[in-house]
Design a protein around this motif. Structure first.
Motif, PDB file in Angstrom:
ATOM      1  N   PHE A   1     -33.619  14.465  -2.706  1.00 39.26           N
ATOM      2  CA  PHE A   1     -33.523  13.232  -3.475  1.00 39.26           C
ATOM      3  C   PHE A   1     -33.868  13.485  -4.932  1.00 39.26           C
ATOM      4  CE2 PHE A   1     -38.044  12.629  -3.696  1.00 39.26           C
ATOM      5  CZ  PHE A   1     -38.546  13.059  -2.475  1.00 39.26           C
ATOM      6  N   ILE A   2     -33.372  12.590  -5.784  1.00 30.83           N
ATOM      7  CA  ILE A   2     -33.617  12.692  -7.216  1.00 30.83           C
ATOM      8  C   ILE A   2     -34.872  11.892  -7.545  1.00 30.83           C
ATOM      9  CG2 ILE A   2     -32.672  12.277  -9.519  1.00 30.83           C
ATOM     10  CD1 ILE A   2     -29.906  12.319  -8.307  1.00 30.83           C
ATOM     11  N   TYR A   3     -35.891  12.534  -8.121  1.00 33.63           N
ATOM     12  CA  TYR A   3     -37.082  11.830  -8.560  1.00 33.63           C
ATOM     13  C   TYR A   3     -36.706  10.789  -9.592  1.00 33.63           C
ATOM     14  CZ  TYR A   3     -40.934  14.644  -6.766  1.00 33.63           C
ATOM     15  OH  TYR A   3     -41.860  15.244  -5.983  1.00 33.63           O
TER      16      TYR A   3
ATOM     17  N   LEU B   1     -35.471  17.289  -9.865  1.00 32.59           N
ATOM     18  CA  LEU B   1     -35.846  16.418 -10.976  1.00 32.59           C
ATOM     19  C   LEU B   1     -34.874  16.653 -12.115  1.00 32.59           C
ATOM     20  CD1 LEU B   1     -37.673  14.422 -12.406  1.00 32.59           C
ATOM     21  CD2 LEU B   1     -39.191  16.313 -13.009  1.00 32.59           C
ATOM     22  N   ILE B   2     -34.139  15.589 -12.464  1.00 27.87           N
ATOM     23  CA  ILE B   2     -33.152  15.675 -13.535  1.00 27.87           C
ATOM     24  C   ILE B   2     -33.531  14.671 -14.617  1.00 27.87           C
ATOM     25  CG2 ILE B   2     -30.738  15.286 -14.170  1.00 27.87           C
ATOM     26  CD1 ILE B   2     -29.981  16.232 -11.378  1.00 27.87           C
ATOM     27  N   HIS B   3     -33.655  15.149 -15.826  1.00 28.84           N
ATOM     28  CA  HIS B   3     -33.967  14.259 -16.942  1.00 28.84           C
ATOM     29  C   HIS B   3     -32.694  13.560 -17.390  1.00 28.84           C
ATOM     30  CE1 HIS B   3     -35.652  12.625 -20.582  1.00 28.84           C
ATOM     31  NE2 HIS B   3     -34.761  13.261 -21.323  1.00 28.84           N
ATOM     32  N   ARG B   4     -32.759  12.228 -17.441  1.00 28.00           N
ATOM     33  CA  ARG B   4     -31.598  11.439 -17.830  1.00 28.00           C
ATOM     34  C   ARG B   4     -31.766  10.986 -19.266  1.00 28.00           C
ATOM     35  NH1 ARG B   4     -30.653   6.777 -13.881  1.00 28.00           N
ATOM     36  NH2 ARG B   4     -32.553   6.023 -14.859  1.00 28.00           N
ATOM     37  N   ASP B   5     -30.780  11.271 -20.089  1.00 27.00           N
ATOM     38  CA  ASP B   5     -30.809  10.917 -21.502  1.00 27.00           C
ATOM     39  C   ASP B   5     -29.557  10.112 -21.818  1.00 27.00           C
ATOM     40  OD1 ASP B   5     -31.224  10.706 -24.183  1.00 27.00           O
ATOM     41  OD2 ASP B   5     -30.752  12.785 -24.659  1.00 27.00           O
TER      42      ASP B   5
ATOM     43  N   TYR C   1     -36.636  20.447 -12.585  1.00 22.85           N
ATOM     44  CA  TYR C   1     -37.322  21.089 -11.462  1.00 22.85           C
ATOM     45  C   TYR C   1     -36.448  21.012 -10.225  1.00 22.85           C
ATOM     46  CZ  TYR C   1     -40.744  21.706  -7.676  1.00 22.85           C
ATOM     47  OH  TYR C   1     -41.400  22.125  -6.565  1.00 22.85           O
ATOM     48  N   GLU C   2     -36.469  22.080  -9.437  1.00 19.33           N
ATOM     49  CA  GLU C   2     -35.785  22.055  -8.145  1.00 19.33           C
ATOM     50  C   GLU C   2     -36.515  22.966  -7.179  1.00 19.33           C
ATOM     51  OE1 GLU C   2     -34.171  24.728  -6.675  1.00 19.33           O
ATOM     52  OE2 GLU C   2     -33.693  26.104  -8.316  1.00 19.33           O
TER      53      GLU C   2
ATOM     54  N   ILE D   1     -25.346  17.660  -7.389  1.00 15.85           N
ATOM     55  CA  ILE D   1     -24.347  18.161  -6.432  1.00 15.85           C
ATOM     56  C   ILE D   1     -23.856  19.542  -6.848  1.00 15.85           C
ATOM     57  CG2 ILE D   1     -22.070  17.731  -5.429  1.00 15.85           C
ATOM     58  CD1 ILE D   1     -22.699  14.685  -5.980  1.00 15.85           C
ATOM     59  N   GLU D   2     -23.659  19.735  -8.144  1.00 11.68           N
ATOM     60  CA  GLU D   2     -23.226  21.034  -8.644  1.00 11.68           C
ATOM     61  C   GLU D   2     -24.254  22.118  -8.293  1.00 11.68           C
ATOM     62  OE1 GLU D   2     -20.980  23.930 -10.035  1.00 11.68           O
ATOM     63  OE2 GLU D   2     -20.306  21.836 -10.033  1.00 11.68           O
ATOM     64  N   LEU D   3     -25.535  21.754  -8.381  1.00  8.94           N
ATOM     65  CA  LEU D   3     -26.581  22.702  -8.006  1.00  8.94           C
ATOM     66  C   LEU D   3     -26.458  23.074  -6.532  1.00  8.94           C
ATOM     67  CD1 LEU D   3     -29.211  24.244  -8.594  1.00  8.94           C
ATOM     68  CD2 LEU D   3     -30.446  22.130  -8.073  1.00  8.94           C
ATOM     69  N   LEU D   4     -26.199  22.088  -5.687  1.00 15.00           N
ATOM     70  CA  LEU D   4     -26.037  22.353  -4.260  1.00 15.00           C
ATOM     71  C   LEU D   4     -24.818  23.234  -3.985  1.00 15.00           C
ATOM     72  CD1 LEU D   4     -26.789  18.794  -2.840  1.00 15.00           C
ATOM     73  CD2 LEU D   4     -28.307  20.780  -2.832  1.00 15.00           C
ATOM     74  N   VAL D   5     -23.738  22.940  -4.665  1.00 13.81           N
ATOM     75  CA  VAL D   5     -22.517  23.735  -4.483  1.00 13.81           C
ATOM     76  C   VAL D   5     -22.750  25.175  -4.930  1.00 13.81           C
ATOM     77  CG1 VAL D   5     -20.134  24.013  -5.250  1.00 13.81           C
ATOM     78  CG2 VAL D   5     -20.986  21.743  -4.654  1.00 13.81           C
ATOM     79  N   GLN D   6     -23.503  25.357  -6.009  1.00  9.05           N
ATOM     80  CA  GLN D   6     -23.838  26.711  -6.464  1.00  9.05           C
ATOM     81  C   GLN D   6     -24.661  27.456  -5.421  1.00  9.05           C
ATOM     82  OE1 GLN D   6     -25.789  26.259 -10.240  1.00  9.05           O
ATOM     83  NE2 GLN D   6     -23.915  25.642 -11.311  1.00  9.05           N
ATOM     84  N   LYS D   7     -25.429  26.689  -4.626  1.00  9.01           N
ATOM     85  CA  LYS D   7     -26.210  27.279  -3.535  1.00  9.01           C
ATOM     86  C   LYS D   7     -25.372  27.421  -2.261  1.00  9.01           C
ATOM     87  CE  LYS D   7     -30.104  27.362  -5.869  1.00  9.01           C
ATOM     88  NZ  LYS D   7     -30.813  28.611  -6.210  1.00  9.01           N
ATOM     89  N   ARG D   8     -24.063  27.208  -2.387  1.00  9.45           N
ATOM     90  CA  ARG D   8     -23.081  27.380  -1.310  1.00  9.45           C
ATOM     91  C   ARG D   8     -23.168  26.313  -0.222  1.00  9.45           C
ATOM     92  NH1 ARG D   8     -22.901  34.007  -0.480  1.00  9.45           N
ATOM     93  NH2 ARG D   8     -22.333  34.498  -2.653  1.00  9.45           N
TER      94      ARG D   8
END
Length: 211
Positions: free
Chosen positions: A76-78, A101-105, A114-115, A143-150
């Motif tokens: 989940f996204i903090y 943790l994704i910073h939204r700007d 953080y992940e 999602i892109e991070l997850l896809v990069q993790k295959r």
């Protein structure tokens, strides 16, 4: 459903108490989570009842590395996404929890702070939790991070309470095999990239930090 529409009316009211906001949000979250779990693969299983009868039911299928999917990886996204964790635990015990943790700007959600992901995440199904899908930028980055993790796109289910049409199009255009489960699609985003009519900053209202 009338029940869902009624609870949305309550949590969107800016005059609702924090206690009632949390209570009805939890009810909605649980409905979304239960529907999301219904998209996980399953197998048939037979059990013997106390009357010595055979009862055929379903059980979560096991992953390709013999880990049951009910022990699959929850993401989940903090920090607003953390509000959805209890409902998922109530529906399905034994889950592993991960953090992103994704910073939204503004409308840009591309700052990964953080992940923490397991080494075998590519062999699991993933539930991505965030109460509000607005622009879709933060979700796409996660999602892109997850896809990069295959992790295959088709193994990711994105759960939220409300979605803006722009966010849905943004996520689905980039990841067409991913599933989105939401309880209501709102009208649009305004000039400040806020969902309209929306419910304000969900995390602040849920955790009482909006003051």
């Amino acid at each position: 459903m009338v029940q869902i529409r009624g609870m949305h009316t309550l949590i969107r009211d800016r005059e609702i108490s924090k206690h009632d906001f949390v209570f009805y949000s939890d009810q909605l979250i649980r409905l979304v989570v239960e529907h999301g779990l219904g998209h996980l693969p399953f197998t048939e299983k037979q059990v013997i009842t106390p009357t010595a009868s055979v009862y055929t039911r379903i059980d979560f299928a096991k992953s390709c590395v013999v880990f049951p999917l009910f022990e699959g990886f929850l993401l989940f996204i903090y920090y607003s996404g953390e509000s959805m964790e209890n409902a998922l635990r109530a529906c399905c015990k034994g889950l592993k929890i991960g953090k992103i943790l994704i910073h939204r700007d503004g409308d840009n959600g591309k700052h990964l702070i953080y992940e923490k992901l397991p080494k075998d995440i590519s062999e699991r199904h993933v539930l991505l939790l965030d109460p509000v899908l607005a622009t879709g930028n933060s979700a796409n980055h996660a999602i892109e991070l997850l896809v990069q993790k295959r992790v295959p796109e088709s193994h990711i289910i994105f759960l939220n309470l409300i979605s803006a049409p722009e966010g849905i199009h943004c996520v689905c255009k980039r990841f067409p095999s991913l599933k989105i489960v939401t309880s209501e699609i709102d009208v649009a985003l305004n000039g400040e990239f806020r969902v309209i009519p929306g419910m304000g900053e969900f995390g602040d209202r849920y955790f009482g930090s909006d003051d």
